[in-house]
Write an enzyme that holds these catalytic residues in place. Sequence first.
Site, PDB file in Angstrom:
ATOM      1  N   GLU A 186       3.817  -6.746  -0.200  1.00  0.00           N
ATOM      2  CA  GLU A 186       5.163  -6.042  -0.973  1.00  0.00           C
ATOM      3  C   GLU A 186       6.121  -6.938  -1.008  1.00  0.00           C
ATOM      4  OE1 GLU A 186       6.974  -3.435   2.168  1.00  0.00           O
ATOM      5  OE2 GLU A 186       5.441  -1.876   1.695  1.00  0.00           O
ATOM      6  N   GLU A 218      -2.022  -1.258   3.428  1.00  0.00           N
ATOM      7  CA  GLU A 218      -0.611  -0.524   4.888  1.00  0.00           C
ATOM      8  C   GLU A 218      -0.294   0.878   4.421  1.00  0.00           C
ATOM      9  OE1 GLU A 218       2.723  -3.841   5.032  1.00  0.00           O
ATOM     10  OE2 GLU A 218       3.833  -2.072   5.807  1.00  0.00           O
TER      11      GLU A 218
HETATM   12  C1  GAL Z   1       6.769  -2.135   4.981  1.00  0.00           C
HETATM   13  C2  GAL Z   1       6.250  -3.196   5.117  1.00  0.00           C
HETATM   14  C3  GAL Z   1       5.858  -4.012   7.157  1.00  0.00           C
HETATM   15  C4  GAL Z   1       6.832  -2.641   7.565  1.00  0.00           C
HETATM   16  C5  GAL Z   1       7.235  -1.966   7.542  1.00  0.00           C
HETATM   17  C6  GAL Z   1       8.005  -0.539   8.325  1.00  0.00           C
HETATM   18  O1  GAL Z   1       6.951  -1.626   4.477  1.00  0.00           O
HETATM   19  O2  GAL Z   1       5.294  -3.952   4.616  1.00  0.00           O
HETATM   20  O3  GAL Z   1       6.362  -4.958   6.944  1.00  0.00           O
HETATM   21  O4  GAL Z   1       8.367  -3.560   6.444  1.00  0.00           O
HETATM   22  O5  GAL Z   1       6.759  -1.748   6.118  1.00  0.00           O
HETATM   23  O6  GAL Z   1       7.870   0.017   8.050  1.00  0.00           O
END
Ligand code: GAL
Length: 800
Positions: free
Chosen positions: A410, A492
């Site tokens: 991100e 993710e």
């Molecule tokens: C994502 C991020 C993670 C964590 C997660 C929580 O956007 O990459 O590190 O913060 O959200 O939902």
Amino acid sequence: MKNYFLLAALLSAYFSLSAQHKTRVSFNNDWKFKLDSVGSYSDASANDASWRTLNLPHDWSVEGKFDKNAPAGTGGGALPGGLGWYRKTFSIPATQKGKAIFIEFDGVYRNGEVFINGHSLGIRPYGYSSFQYDLTPYLNYGNDKNVIAVKVDNSRQPNSRWYSGSGIYRNVWLTTLNKSHINNWGTYVTTPQVNTNEATVNIQTNVVTAGDSPAVLETTIYDAAGNTVASASSPATSEVSQSLRLSQPKLWSIERPYLYKAVSRLKSGSSVLDTYTTTLGVRSFNFDREKGFSLNGKRVKLLGVCDHHDLGALGAAINTRAIERQLQILKGMGCNSIRTSHNPPAPELLDLCDKMGFVVMDEAFDMWAKAKTKYDYSNDWDQWHAKDLADFITRDRNHPSVVIWSIGNEILEQWGDEKKGDTSGRPIARELAGIVRSLDATRPITTANNNPTPSNHIIQSGALDLIGYNYSHNNWKNFQADFPARNMIVTESTSALEPRGHYDLVPFDSIRRWPSRWDKEFKEGNPDLTVSAYDHVSAPWGSTHEESIKPLLKYDHVSGMYIWTGFDYIGEPTPYPWPARSSYFGIIDLAGFPKDVYYLYQSVFTNKPVLHLYPHWNWKQGDTVDVIAYYNNADAVELFLNGRSLGKQSKQGDWLHVKWRVPFTPGTLRAVSIKNGKTVLTQEVKTAGEPYKLVLKADRSTINADGKDLSFVEVDVVDKNGVLVPDANNLVKFSVSGQGFIAGVDSGDPVSMESFKGKEHTALNGKALCILQSNGKKGTIMLTASADGLQSQTIQVVTK
Ligand code: GAL
């Protein structure tokens, strides 16, 4: 005769010592430590007599108190940072004069500056990089002592979006070599051609020759049983390339992670100058835009998890058994891949993934030049990114488990106003990908994008091999149209929210996003900071577990997904502010207890028969409760309440669960899964009475007496009939005697203010955890758990 044996033993000990061409020993024990932001203790003469003595790995933050005003914020776990000094005094025998002596740090969080006898060897800002220094020019030999001092500065906060820990939190090694030797991380093994008949193993070796020429580099590959299966010999120049053939290789796979060893021997005449061992696995893999990921020609859906590095109550201090336990629990739910979010992991994690059969997305950074928190690595970016990235690839590129390099999560450079010339994501992505490819071109490069659209500058750079999606599960289906000629991975997903064992009495299918939008203040929520564990709450950018599993299964081009997260972690307590201080995202809680959704994955991604019934059965008369079952290997599940059938349910279409709405009456809920009319499994959930006693269950009742090994002891609060009391929150007190100590206590409660390093902990929904650690001596450890008004229990763990 006796004397003869004694003499022979002495002689052989002598020769093996004098013939020893290399030692690499743990340098973890007997350090002195002090938290002190004022003094300077780099000089050998500084007085550390009154300091605390400890063994590494060590994390001082986890020893601190949770504090609303901690500069790390609740995002960083509300624990202290600060500045600490470590010192170790040691001597080097005079016989070692002429050797090259290195110290290796697997990781120091952060800004570790290392001094030997008062000389600064350098400072390493990035807390996740492994690094080493040559001590040789500064060492004293014989009776003169040496002092290593390490200044660790984690005082500028916040510098992380999650709990980082502070200190020398990974292992330290001391390596003694001949002046001619093979460099640390000095081999690079690839398997460019692999089939079941034959494999080519290419090995490049980086050699330092110091006048011992003509030297020869011999490389021998041994199978797992120790048989020689291939060997090569070449003149030792600084870079040696060798190509070896293995006939009928045993391939490395998730089911059978077969490992070979390549032993490189640097020789001059008949004397061995150095030996370096590289573990290797023979495997091929591919990402295909239509069919996704395949390993050794066989398609595999990657069911991955993202995890941070903290180990719950142990904090960031790495412990190999604690990592192994996490991986065992993950394997049990059908997980086959790990993403090292969002930084280089401890080397032991990759060793275990090699051994246990996980494929890995190895990730380098959470930010580039644009900051996410004020004092984060973006401040060091210009000076350090090229070295940190190169060291990371060089360290990790021999692991067969690693199949993807991620150069960032991100990253804010995804965006940028083109009109204002802010397109820095493109050149940086190209630069980083160039560094990676120059060191390893055998794995695809990705970034984890929360803007997985063609407008993303990083994607536009053309530098990526794999387009990584964070979230956006409704867009996965459009990938092929959105990105012609690219391959896809879900870097993710999910970010569903639930602590273990709490359920709101709202219908199972009432899905909630907490908060309703990412940029809105969170006003909803439960007063006690709980979230319902029915898999119906997620962060607004995420999805429930079922919402993300369905498109993963449906679309072949989705190579796999990495669920946020496998385990809960300290910090980032979404959706609640203080006093919440750890995450709600895990499939498994911070103490390592699976939440209900663990069995959802198990039922979909493993072949073992699964039947999991929830929630608990302690409600009020008049309540209507949704009862859920996850199951597999069966046609239907029949539910009974106190012997009366509530009907059979079968999964239809893409369903991943079955459910009943049940008016509550105390008693026994019993689920029976049935295949072809025969019972496969039964599971019961009973109404529990008052807490009556504590029951202890050690995950291992015998551990190694090595000062490191752990036994994780689960404490269950049960009623008179042995039924877990699902809302019990008794304070459990621990006392320990014998050859071990309490390394940590927890319950998985994201809101608890109790110390992880205490000797007591309040149970969460009937469970608590006590982690026992060997003190290095053989014998037994006795652990007693007690709670006011309850029967206590004592168990024994053998250390040998
Ligand atoms: C994502 C991020 C993670 C964590 C997660 C929580 O956007 O990459 O590190 O913060 O959200 O939902």
